[in-house]
Design an enzyme around this catalytic site. Structure first.
Site, PDB file in Angstrom:
ATOM      1  CD  GLU A 175       8.343  -0.292   0.605  1.00  0.00           C
ATOM      2  OE1 GLU A 175       8.419  -0.021   1.816  1.00  0.00           O
ATOM      3  OE2 GLU A 175       8.354  -1.465   0.180  1.00  0.00           O
ATOM      4  CD  GLU A 384       4.510   0.662   3.633  1.00  0.00           C
ATOM      5  OE1 GLU A 384       5.302  -0.157   4.182  1.00  0.00           O
ATOM      6  OE2 GLU A 384       4.144   0.572   2.448  1.00  0.00           O
TER       7      GLU A 384
END
Length: 486
Positions: A175, A384
């Protein structure tokens, strides 16, 4: 059949939320190791070192360090083809700047990868998943210091060489785009720590952020993008079989109304959150709107010609992302922001939300997949996706999580639709395949797993594992390559 035959079904974890064993095998402290637990209403704290009056959930996490064989056997029972995990940098280089690696740390991951291979499970390894060695944050100021590029590359060269032939799928920074999203990116992503001791970290639920340093944050992000590009080149050089992906937090933003101003605001959110980093990692250049963004944020970046060449020559093989929810955007300052996660937008009246305020939007995943594939034409992977919820352990030891099955079913259906739309989708790893510590709140009560772990927010429990109903449902999904969803 929507999904290709070699589709990588599996699950995802992160060392700092899952591994534990903080004092074992020569491991050093990482930044999450100085972060206390929190709740959906109380923020976590970051302390200046370790203090006995606080509970630090990462120290034991759910003890994968000692239970990796048991956990991987459960993943094999579900039929995993892929297991996403991270190497904790501080387990390999305890301070982060040593010349020689920690042999015990290297050997631990050898055992993990060997266990995966025993069951035919491909490891997908994140090199930096919010696990910067604390020493580098404390003494260097985190990724705002350019010297971390060389230290990271030394770490990468070590693990690429060590695990050649055992790992071929790699992600550089987890991320990475959180560094354009505020203080959470400052601490977890960049290792830029607040001054003093016992400082609140308002990462969720609308808690006011107590500090920020936008200039250092964007500088740190540039250093990470350069380091990522160099890591891609190094991985390909050490083993041409290596495939290296970008990993971003997937952010879908809809206009709050059909006003043109709201549409423009949503476009700006999408550009800043998604395309700013992905353009660099997938195309090798900063996007056309960069100068506008830097001016808006009040930052100045020193992008040298050498940096530009590195970015150009270090583009990724695929793009991976997390996707949990969507948000809305408006230019009306009087519209209240919904309580929830980092998305920080007004509530969408057409969608329901989880108990933690995360909007549930499966169709947003299809929308996002199409947007990203249209723009980059690179294989995509969802690494995810999942639902954090309070699970009830029944007297007979069962866990009936139909709500999680519903969440996953709808998202997988939209994935299949995106493939039919023409998206090249290479895999799906559900987040928190085993219950683990929540990164945003530091609690165990917010459970994502398909496997239940007996542990509560205060660290109590015997850590025993129990499959939930979703475990058996996902097993059927994988066996049918996504065809059997009922």
């Amino acid at each position: 059949m929507a999904f290709r035959k070699d589709f990588l079904w599996g699950g995802a974890t992160a060392a700092n939320q899952f591994e534990g064993g903080i004092t074992e095998g020569g491991k050093g402290l990482s930044v999450p190791d100085v972060m206390t637990g929190g709740t959906r209403t109380e923020p976590r704290h970051i302390t200046d070192g370790i203090f006995p009056q606080y509970f630090y959930p990462s120290h034991e996490a759910v003890d994968f360090y000692h239970r990796y064989k048991e956990d991987i056997a459960l993943y094999a029972e579900m039929g995993f083809r892929c297991f996403r995990m991270s190497i904790n940098w501080a387990r390999i280089f305890p301070q982060g700047d040593e010349e020689e690696p920690n042999r015990e740390g290297l050997d631990f991951y050898h055992r993990v990868f060997d266990e995966c291979k025993h069951y035919g499970i491909e490891p997908l390894v994140t090199l930096s998943h919010y696990e910067l060695p604390y020493y580098l944050a404390k003494e260097y100021g985190g990724w705002a210091d350019r010297r971390l590029i060389e230290l990271f590359i030394h770490y990468c060269e070590t693990v690429f060489t060590e695990y050649k032939g055992k790992v071929k799928y790699w992600l550089t920074f987890n991320e990475i785009n959180t560094l354009v999203m505020g203080v959470f990116g400052n601490i977890m992503g960049a290792g830029i720590l607040p001054p003093g001791q016992d400082v609140k970290v308002g990462t969720v639920n609308g808690v006011e952020e107590e500090w920020d340093d936008v200039q250092r944050r964007y500088t740190a992000l540039h250093h990470q993008l350069v380091a990522s590009a160099r890591a891609v080149q190094l991985a390909h050089y050490i083993d041409p079989e290596n495939q290296v992906g970008a990993m971003i937090l997937g952010r879908v933003a809809y206009p709050y109304t059909c006003k043109p101003e709201d549409a423009l605001k949503a476009q700006q959110v999408m550009r800043q959150a998604n395309y700013y980093c992905c353009d660099v990692q997938a195309r090798g250049v900063y996007p056309s709107f960069s100068k506008w963004l830097w001016k808006k944020e009040g930052v100045t970046l020193d992008v040298s010609q050498e940096d530009a060449e590195i970015l150009k020559n270090g583009t990724v093989d695929f793009i991976s992302f997390s996707y949990y929810s969507s948000t809305t955007a408006t230019d009306d300052p009087n519209v209240p922001v919904a309580m929830g996660n980092m998305m920080r937008g007004p509530a969408n009246p057409y969608l329901k939300s989880s108990a933690w305020g995360w909007t549930i939007d499966a169709k947003g995943l299809r929308y996002y997949l199409n947007e990203m594939y249209d723009r980059y034409q690179l294989p995509l992977m969802i690494v995810e996706n999942g639902l954090g919820a309070e699970d009830q352990l029944e007297e007979d030891g069962s866990i009936h999580d139909a709500y999680r099955i519903d969440y996953m079913r709808e998202h997988i259906r939209e994935m299949a639709q995106a493939v039919e739309d023409g998206v090249d989708l290479m895999g799906y790893t559900v987040w928190g395949c085993t219950d683990l510590v929540s990164a945003s709140t530091g609690e165990m009560k917010k459970r994502y797993g398909l496997v239940y772990v007996d542990k509560d927010n205060d660290g109590n429990g015997d850590l025993s594992r129990r499959p939930k109903d979703s475990f058996y449902w996902y097993k059927k999904v994988i066996a049918s390559n996504g065809e059997q969803l009922d």
